[in-house]
Structures are given as structure tokens and as C-alpha cells.
Enzyme design. Sequence first.
Site, mmCIF file in Angstrom:
data_model
loop_
_atom_site.group_PDB
_atom_site.id
_atom_site.type_symbol
_atom_site.label_atom_id
_atom_site.label_comp_id
_atom_site.label_asym_id
_atom_site.label_seq_id
_atom_site.Cartn_x
_atom_site.Cartn_y
_atom_site.Cartn_z
ATOM 1 C CG ASP A 49 2.977 5.995 -5.784
ATOM 2 O OD1 ASP A 49 2.038 5.458 -5.170
ATOM 3 O OD2 ASP A 49 2.941 6.222 -7.002
ATOM 4 C CG ASP A 50 2.083 1.684 -4.459
ATOM 5 O OD1 ASP A 50 1.123 2.396 -4.116
ATOM 6 O OD2 ASP A 50 2.046 0.925 -5.453
ATOM 7 C CB SER A 103 0.254 5.304 -11.707
ATOM 8 O OG SER A 103 -0.260 5.511 -10.416
ATOM 9 C CB CYS A 116 -2.838 6.288 -6.386
ATOM 10 S SG CYS A 116 -1.453 5.152 -6.426
ATOM 11 N NE ARG A 173 -1.133 9.659 -5.520
ATOM 12 C CZ ARG A 173 0.189 9.784 -5.418
ATOM 13 N NH1 ARG A 173 0.750 10.964 -5.574
ATOM 14 N NH2 ARG A 173 0.941 8.737 -5.177
ATOM 15 C CG HIS A 183 -3.084 9.001 -10.079
ATOM 16 N ND1 HIS A 183 -2.797 7.793 -9.492
ATOM 17 C CD2 HIS A 183 -3.927 8.707 -11.102
ATOM 18 C CE1 HIS A 183 -3.422 6.812 -10.122
ATOM 19 N NE2 HIS A 183 -4.115 7.351 -11.112
ATOM 20 C CE LYS A 218 -1.780 0.450 -5.039
ATOM 21 N NZ LYS A 218 -0.866 0.833 -6.148
ATOM 22 C CE LYS A 255 0.430 8.064 -8.730
ATOM 23 N NZ LYS A 255 0.549 6.706 -8.168
ATOM 24 C CG HIS A 293 3.274 2.912 -8.298
ATOM 25 N ND1 HIS A 293 3.164 2.083 -9.401
ATOM 26 C CD2 HIS A 293 2.011 3.097 -7.853
ATOM 27 C CE1 HIS A 293 1.882 1.800 -9.602
ATOM 28 N NE2 HIS A 293 1.159 2.396 -8.668
ATOM 29 C CG ASP A 302 0.239 6.603 -2.482
ATOM 30 O OD1 ASP A 302 1.023 5.788 -1.954
ATOM 31 O OD2 ASP A 302 -0.126 6.492 -3.669
ATOM 32 C CG ASN A 303 -1.500 3.450 -1.594
ATOM 33 O OD1 ASN A 303 -1.887 4.228 -2.466
ATOM 34 N ND2 ASN A 303 -0.588 2.517 -1.850
#
Length: 496
Positions: A26-27, A147, A66, A70, A122, A299, A120, A226, A278-279
Site C-alpha cells: 500500500d502506497d 484504509s 487505493c 484494487r 477497501h 500518489k 486491507k 500507508h 496499489d499506487n
Amino acid sequence: FNAPRINVASQCARATPPSFVLLFADDLGYGDLGCFGHPSSLTPNLDRLAAHGLRFTDFYVTSPVCSPSRAALLTGRYQTRSGIYPGVLYPASKGGLPLNETTIAELLKSKGYTTAIVGKWHLGIGLNGTYLPTRQGFDNYLGIPYSHDQGPCQNLTCFPPDVKCYGFCDQGVVTVPLMFNENIKQQPADFLQLEKAYSEFATQFITDAVRNNGPFFLYYPSHHTHYPQYAGADYAGKSPRGPFGDALMEFDGTVGKILQTLEETGVINNTLVFFTGDNGPELMRKSRGGNAGLMKCGKGTTYEGGMREPAIAYWPGSIQPGVTHALASSLDILPTFAKLAGAALPDVQLDGVDMTNILLNRGASERQTIFYYPIAPSEKYSVFAVRWKNFKAHYYTQGAIHSENPQDSNCSSLFLKRHDPPLLYNLEADPSENYNLNSTEWDSVLKQIQAVKEQFEASMVFGESEIAKGRDSALEPCCIPNCTPKPTCCRCTSAL
């Protein structure tokens, strides 16, 4: 774990279909892992995956935030088709990933796979858990359904013995719950014990699946890295990179435990492990955020730093170690898993392509294009950028608060800029998008990109926006239903 022994014959004569482990950070930025060049990140397990697997240099996700990313990962379809736009889902969101979308889990269940998700989600909760993973093809779920900053965190402990989380996170909503299947196990979630619980859940799931002699699919979308970063006692203070490094190290540790379980249960040679994120990184967090390496911005943006991610495929005996420059996307994971599992593809417009030629033969990609949607896609503006082969054209650019960067105002400027003619970059010669190819000699390339853009746009049917359905605070998950005063009354503690 040991280096793989290549056995080409095993590709042709497999007794059982492979199992799958999908790791999703994540991130995480393009430049955050040791194996992607970061000098102080300690990621020994991911580094070994890269050393003994196939490392992608040109791997993309479909959104710089996010939820949409996903949705595309799990369905093989752009988020615009499924309605997961604009932005992300919230605890009180009325919408979620539509139940008529076919997820990887649903596809594999049709072939007898047992399925689980840990981490996660989301992609929505909804009324009475309408959109939870257990309604989307997953047999078991342990995790926070969105998140972990989407609830007040200023009084929560993120590092031992009692270091409070950095910042405040979202206010005026319930604290983040830990859910098991469709029930709240703990609220707020205990960050210091969370990753330990995830490791134990993943280990037990794999062990049980192997005992039952069936193939399995484990999806581990981590909360790491994240904001707010957290880590338990085994990793807190252990990384030279500070809190971000500790969180990344804890994620890597869980990856290590999953790999160890695959080895101990004897299935590592028949399991495809795929890792990506994810990003891009949240540059506004400075040293507490990630790093995009050579890539521009992060991001929230459609520059390379927002949507180009590290990716690794590992499958001892089937995937030869090395590096591939083949163009690939998170959209391609569903059709690839389907091909390997012998599952029929869903009867819908898919945007992903099969990657088995890249993975098993180090062959060419079936993909020539990447389309970059912003946080808030619309039919009016369509895609902001298109990559075709080595070339990327920006039709629109816009920064994001997530990518605030004193070195480059383009990253955080919220002013929407239209480019006519488009900005054009050769990403092989200029991955940082510094040098616009603005001479007439590139007109033929721009014409080709315009043609593939128009063809793609003609195929795109925007689904009804799930996020535009709005929010209802009554939908916020609470471990004591109908208690007052909400949200503060929603507190339940139990040992993990």
C-alpha cells in the site's frame, strides 16, 4: 528459502493446478525496495523473491489511489467499468464493488480453489456487509475493511511500548475495526499485534488447504506502508530508514513467513507468488512517505511515480530468475491466473491480457498500451495519458496533495492543464519524464497514440459510480450495534 531449480518438464506435466499468493503493498513507491535500488530499505524476503524470480521494470496499476486500483486488480477491468470512481470508498459508503463483477477469487472457486484474504479490503462494506470479501468469492477474511487511517488514530499506539500514531487520521468516524469474516473481532484494531495475527492467519490457511489436498488462493493486501506507519516489537526501531522503514520491514517479515509456510508444507514449487503495490508513494509525508525512485511525482498523479509499481513473479521450477522489460499491468493478473488454473474467463469486456508467455518463456508481452486514469475519471476528460510501446503522451496533467514535493511543483499543483499537442516522452530514454519530444519528427508517434486512445475510448462504458451513491453514518461498522453515542461507543477489546 532456497534458490529455485529450473525444471522445464514441470511446466508441461503438472499433477495439480498451481496455487496462488498475491501480495499487494500500500502506497509503496517504485524506488522503495532494496531490490529496486533503495539504499537503506531492509527487505530481505522481497529481495530474495526478486533474485530468484522475475522482476518487472515496466509494471503498472490502473489508478493512483487505493479503491479503484484494487477493483481493477481483482476484476481485470478498469475501475471505470465497475463504478469504483471517483476517489475511494469510506467507512460509511453506501456503494462497493458490484456483486455482478467477477473477482479472481470467484473465478478460482469455480475450479475448486479455497480462497482467503488477509489485510486491507477497501472495496466497500455496505448494508449488512453487502460488499465484504465473503460476498465476493473469499471463503475467509481477516482484516481492516478499508484504509487504517480512515478513523481517528491520535490516541492509538503505532509503535511499542506506547508511541502514539503520527498525526490524527480521519475524525468524526468510528475507530478502525478488525474483522473476521463478517464479524468485528476488535475495535480499534491493535496495530502492535496486527501483523502477527495476519501471519498466523495466512500460515493456518495455507496449512489447512494443503492438508485438504486442494489448490488455494491467498490474497494479502497489506496496510503497509500507508500512513500512519506502525510496527510491532519485532520490527520497531530496527530499520535505518525510520518509521516508514520499520513498517516496510514488518511487511517483508510477513512475506517471509508466508514463503516459509509454503516451503514447510511442500507446495512452494507449485505456487505462483506475485507481488506488486496499489499506487505510488505519498510524497507529502516526506521521510515518513515512500519514494518513487527515478519516477516523476507519486500518489494521486498520472505521472509515472503515481502508477508505475515494483512487481515480482516467483515460481520455483517454472519461472527463470531475471528481469523483464515487458509491459504489464495489474489488469493482467486475473487472465493469467485463469489460464494457469484452467478457468474460463468471465463473459465481460476484460482489459487484462494473459502474461504466461512473459512468466514462463521470458517472451514478449501481449500488451502494447497503458491507459492512465486520474483519481476522478470522467467521460468528458477520459484518460489523462497513454503509453504506447516506449512512448507516453500526456493529454492532461494535474498534481495532487498526496504528491506535494518542493522539488517539482507539477506534482502538487491542482490546476488541470490541457496539452495540445500532448506532452510526449520516450520512457526508455527518459523514465523521469523530463524531456518533452516536441518536434515534428514525432508526429507519427502521436498519431498512433491518438488512434489507440480513440479505439480504447470507443470500448469504454462507464459504470454507475458506486462512490457517488454517497455515505450514511449508520453504515459505519460498530462492534456494539445501535450503541450511543456513536462513534465513541464503538469499542471492543479482545485478544488476537
